[in-house]
Design an enzyme around this catalytic site. Sequence first.
Site, PDB file in Angstrom:
ATOM      1  N   GLU A 155      -6.968   9.481  -0.544  1.00 47.76           N
ATOM      2  CA  GLU A 155      -6.478   7.798   0.150  1.00 47.76           C
ATOM      3  C   GLU A 155      -7.760   7.260  -0.706  1.00 47.76           C
ATOM      4  O   GLU A 155      -7.151   6.049  -1.214  1.00 47.76           O
ATOM      5  CB  GLU A 155      -6.539   7.978   1.044  1.00 47.76           C
ATOM      6  N   HIS A 215       0.682  -0.821   0.065  1.00 45.45           N
ATOM      7  CA  HIS A 215      -0.332  -0.229   0.235  1.00 45.45           C
ATOM      8  C   HIS A 215       0.961   1.426  -0.239  1.00 45.45           C
ATOM      9  O   HIS A 215       0.531   2.126  -1.026  1.00 45.45           O
ATOM     10  CB  HIS A 215      -1.174   0.053   1.281  1.00 45.45           C
ATOM     11  N   SER A 224      -4.023   0.337  -4.669  1.00 47.36           N
ATOM     12  CA  SER A 224      -3.181  -0.879  -3.923  1.00 47.36           C
ATOM     13  C   SER A 224      -3.895  -2.230  -3.662  1.00 47.36           C
ATOM     14  O   SER A 224      -3.932  -2.947  -2.915  1.00 47.36           O
ATOM     15  CB  SER A 224      -2.394  -0.274  -3.013  1.00 47.36           C
ATOM     16  N   HIS A 249       1.685   4.304  -2.278  1.00 44.05           N
ATOM     17  CA  HIS A 249       1.821   6.332  -2.622  1.00 44.05           C
ATOM     18  C   HIS A 249       2.724   5.999  -3.384  1.00 44.05           C
ATOM     19  O   HIS A 249       2.632   7.573  -3.443  1.00 44.05           O
ATOM     20  CB  HIS A 249       1.398   6.376  -0.863  1.00 44.05           C
TER      21      HIS A 249
END
Length: 297
Positions: A208, A162, A227, A167
């Site tokens: 997010e 993730h 992700s 990111h």
Amino acid sequence: MFDEGQLYSPVTQHDDGTVEVHLSDNHPGRNDAAYLERRGEIAGAALAWTRGEPIPQIAYTEAEHEIWRTVSHELAPKHDKYAHGEYLRAKHALALPTEQVPQLDEVTALLEPITSWTYIAAPGLVPLREFYGDLGSRTFNSTQYLRHGSQPLYTPEPDIIHEVIGHGNQLASPRFARITEAAGQASLRLETDEAMKFVADVFWFSMEFGIMREHGEVKAYGAGILSSYGEMDEFTHMEHRPLDLADMGTLNYDITAYQPVLFCAESLEQLEDVVGSFFETVDDDLAARLRAEAAAD
């Protein structure tokens, strides 16, 4: 999806120096003694690390590399189908390895020449203001552990997949990177916990779990969606609302399930104008006004 309210598993360092990671009851590795020991080792490396020193190097096992390979290969066609073009261009520019887990200093070496961002090690949960303060200086706190091998396409908590695939690829976009940095710098202006939570919730529903229109289709740009193998299959079926800062900063959400409500930007320019400008200008008074506006609706 992330399937526990805490997001990150709590970490305890005992008097004898051993480190224990407290996994939730529904975690696939909860009863796997070898996995628990490995998680403790990796968390311990981050706890022993001091800023300014070289980032801890993790000697990943072949099984851990296989998890990274599996997820990288399974996410790739999903990204091609569901990811916004800005994310895909950034992913191409960053060119993360797909066959082995990268060390965090390797991620920095790839990312820093593009957007000047760096990665540092975290054992798990980082205090909110510390995490955002680091974002304000283009520094991302990342875990180094991997999810349990029995379910490589599922994780109940953020892991290095993730943090880096989600990111890291996002931060290779100069435009997404600027919005993220602005969110971090906002935290330095805020005095109240309520305002800090408001900013964090806007971040949740944008960087997010953000979605955006592109060529008439709804695409994902949020790291939490991109992700997650499962989340990418679900986000197009959820309720899509227009960007609304008061709503984004106050909406109750359940992190133990796929996100039922998502906020859709009409374009990258609108995302920058609405969310980016908010992060650049928000203070305690503005956050309070937006909370009051939401309460009045």
